[in-house]
Design an enzyme around this catalytic site. Structure first.
Site, PDB file in Angstrom:
ATOM      1  N   MET A   1      35.207 -24.315 -24.595  1.00 21.26           N
ATOM      2  CA  MET A   1      34.735 -23.399 -23.547  1.00 21.26           C
ATOM      3  C   MET A   1      33.334 -22.859 -23.831  1.00 21.26           C
ATOM      4  O   MET A   1      33.048 -21.697 -23.598  1.00 21.26           O
ATOM      5  CB  MET A   1      35.726 -22.227 -23.380  1.00 21.26           C
ATOM      6  CG  MET A   1      37.093 -22.691 -22.897  1.00 21.26           C
ATOM      7  SD  MET A   1      38.369 -21.446 -22.990  1.00 21.26           S
ATOM      8  CE  MET A   1      38.923 -21.589 -24.683  1.00 21.26           C
TER       9      MET A   1
ATOM     10  N   ASP B   1      49.487 -26.799 -15.762  1.00 18.99           N
ATOM     11  CA  ASP B   1      48.119 -26.272 -15.775  1.00 18.99           C
ATOM     12  C   ASP B   1      47.167 -27.222 -15.069  1.00 18.99           C
ATOM     13  O   ASP B   1      47.396 -28.422 -15.023  1.00 18.99           O
ATOM     14  CB  ASP B   1      47.629 -26.157 -17.232  1.00 18.99           C
ATOM     15  CG  ASP B   1      47.896 -24.789 -17.808  1.00 18.99           C
ATOM     16  OD1 ASP B   1      48.352 -23.909 -17.061  1.00 18.99           O
ATOM     17  OD2 ASP B   1      47.657 -24.614 -19.020  1.00 18.99           O
TER      18      ASP B   1
ATOM     19  N   LYS C   1      44.120 -22.530 -13.759  1.00 15.25           N
ATOM     20  CA  LYS C   1      43.423 -21.357 -14.306  1.00 15.25           C
ATOM     21  C   LYS C   1      42.015 -21.687 -14.728  1.00 15.25           C
ATOM     22  O   LYS C   1      41.587 -21.279 -15.794  1.00 15.25           O
ATOM     23  CB  LYS C   1      44.150 -20.880 -15.565  1.00 15.25           C
ATOM     24  CG  LYS C   1      45.226 -19.911 -15.334  1.00 15.25           C
ATOM     25  CD  LYS C   1      45.943 -19.767 -16.633  1.00 15.25           C
ATOM     26  CE  LYS C   1      46.894 -18.621 -16.619  1.00 15.25           C
ATOM     27  NZ  LYS C   1      46.259 -17.364 -16.704  1.00 15.25           N
TER      28      LYS C   1
HETATM   29  C1  LIG Z   1      41.799 -23.030 -22.075  1.00 14.12           C
HETATM   30  S1  LIG Z   1      41.256 -24.204 -23.244  1.00 14.12           S
HETATM   31  C2  LIG Z   1      42.739 -25.068 -23.505  1.00 14.12           C
HETATM   32  C3  LIG Z   1      42.704 -25.910 -24.739  1.00 14.12           C
HETATM   33  C4  LIG Z   1      43.956 -26.731 -24.922  1.00 14.12           C
HETATM   34  N1  LIG Z   1      45.103 -25.901 -25.133  1.00 14.12           N
HETATM   35  C5  LIG Z   1      43.812 -27.729 -26.065  1.00 14.12           C
HETATM   36  O1  LIG Z   1      44.534 -27.595 -27.064  1.00 14.12           O
HETATM   37  O2  LIG Z   1      42.990 -28.646 -25.951  1.00 14.12           O
HETATM   38  C6  LIG Z   1      40.324 -25.286 -22.218  1.00 14.12           C
HETATM   39  C7  LIG Z   1      39.146 -25.904 -22.956  1.00 14.12           C
HETATM   40  O3  LIG Z   1      39.573 -27.020 -23.743  1.00 14.12           O
HETATM   41  C8  LIG Z   1      38.547 -27.987 -23.766  1.00 14.12           C
HETATM   42  N2  LIG Z   1      39.048 -29.228 -23.146  1.00 14.12           N
HETATM   43  C9  LIG Z   1      40.259 -29.423 -22.629  1.00 14.12           C
HETATM   44  N3  LIG Z   1      40.392 -30.685 -22.188  1.00 14.12           N
HETATM   45  C10 LIG Z   1      39.216 -31.308 -22.448  1.00 14.12           C
HETATM   46  C11 LIG Z   1      38.716 -32.630 -22.238  1.00 14.12           C
HETATM   47  N4  LIG Z   1      39.465 -33.589 -21.682  1.00 14.12           N
HETATM   48  N5  LIG Z   1      37.451 -32.905 -22.630  1.00 14.12           N
HETATM   49  C12 LIG Z   1      36.678 -31.977 -23.211  1.00 14.12           C
HETATM   50  N6  LIG Z   1      37.099 -30.714 -23.434  1.00 14.12           N
HETATM   51  C13 LIG Z   1      38.349 -30.375 -23.058  1.00 14.12           C
HETATM   52  C14 LIG Z   1      37.362 -27.415 -22.993  1.00 14.12           C
HETATM   53  O4  LIG Z   1      36.537 -26.712 -23.899  1.00 14.12           O
HETATM   54  C15 LIG Z   1      38.090 -26.467 -22.053  1.00 14.12           C
HETATM   55  O5  LIG Z   1      37.222 -25.479 -21.534  1.00 14.12           O
END
Ligand SMILES: C[S@@+](CC[C@H](N)C(=O)[O-])C[C@H]1O[C@@H](n2cnc3c(N)ncnc32)[C@H](O)[C@@H]1O
Length: 244
Positions: free
Chosen positions: A169, A35, A57
């Site tokens: 998100m 991803d 994505k």
């Molecule tokens: C599609 S979701 C996936 C979440 C992922 N599966 C998890 O468990 O963290 C993506 C969202 O996770 C959050 N996110 C992921 N990585 C991040 C990071 N390093 N810092 C802040 N938010 C993060 C944000 O809200 C982002 O829009």
């Protein structure tokens, strides 16, 4: 002979936050589907001859359709290969891992799920925010600020729940979310937004619900709302100074 698939959580950003089990599974894979949010440093654990396929994505960007990703996973495994699906955070938290698991199972493929540290836990923790500190929070609620059909949770009910709110998100819709939360929440409630958490590019803004703005943040970002934000290691530079 049918291969095997691993659904692997890569953790919130910093490659060192990936688990040992994830690193070992990655090292076995013939093919890795990765991803966009996964830090490329995690691929150091993949075999040098592994085929790496990027299936980014991010909202608003060109993306690989989910059905196509599932098809690739199944096809490679049916050819007898070991396939690793490397996903940001935990594969089952807002990550469509459940859909991929179902597709692989339907095709009769053996699947092993390797949990990861989800951003909603790992990012606040790295900033010193204990999301369930028992003095101030009854629990923690993970909620998305962006749904496929535009539907919204009952923000007022969440505001009254006494749990820390961790919003994934939520950057784009934050003005609306904030307005809804303020119908039932004290505007002085501490709140923060953390972008690129655990990475060198991390940025954060710590304020109160009444004053927090997501302007200037692009994401990926986590928004944390609740008294627990006061415990942040950076808190003295904002909330406490304001209160003084
Ligand atoms: C599609 S979701 C996936 C979440 C992922 N599966 C998890 O468990 O963290 C993506 C969202 O996770 C959050 N996110 C992921 N990585 C991040 C990071 N390093 N810092 C802040 N938010 C993060 C944000 O809200 C982002 O829009």
């Amino acid at each position: 002979m049918t291969g095997k698939a691993y659904l692997i959580g890569a953790g919130p950003g910093d490659p060192e936050l990936m688990t040992l089990k994830a690193a070992r599974a990655l090292g076995r894979a013939d093919v890795v589907l990765v991803d966009e949010l996964v830090n490329r440093g995690c691929l150091a654990h993949a075999r040098s001859d592994a085929k790496v396929i990027e299936v980014g994505k991010r909202a608003g960007c060109k993306s690989t359709p989910q059905a196509f990703i599932e098809k690739l996973l199944v096809q490679y495994a049916l050819r007898g290969m070991i396939v690793a699906r490397l996903k940001g955070g935990d594969p089952f938290v807002f990550g469509r891992g459940g859909e991929e698991l179902a597709a692989l199972r339907a095709a009769g493929i053996e699947v092993e799920v390797i949990p990861g540290v989800t951003a909603g836990l790992g990012v606040p923790a790295a900033l010193g925010i204990p999301v369930t500190h028992r003095d101030v929070a009854r629990g923690v609620t993970f909620v998305t600020g962006h749904t496929r059909d535009g539907s919204e949770p009952d923000w007022a009910a969440l505001a009254r729940s006494g749990t820390t709110l961790v919003i994934y998100m939520g950057v784009r819709n934050f003005a609306r979310i904030r307005h809804s939360l303020l119908q039932a929440m004290d505007p002085r409630t501490p709140a923060c937004i953390i972008e690129n958490g655990t990475l060198k590019t991390q940025r954060q803004r710590i304020a109160t619900l009444g004053t927090l703005s997501a302007q200037g943040f692009q994401g990926p970002a986590i928004i944390v709302v609740g008294e627990v934000v006061r415990f942040s290691s950076l808190e003295k530079t904002s909330l406490q100074r304001k209160a003084a």
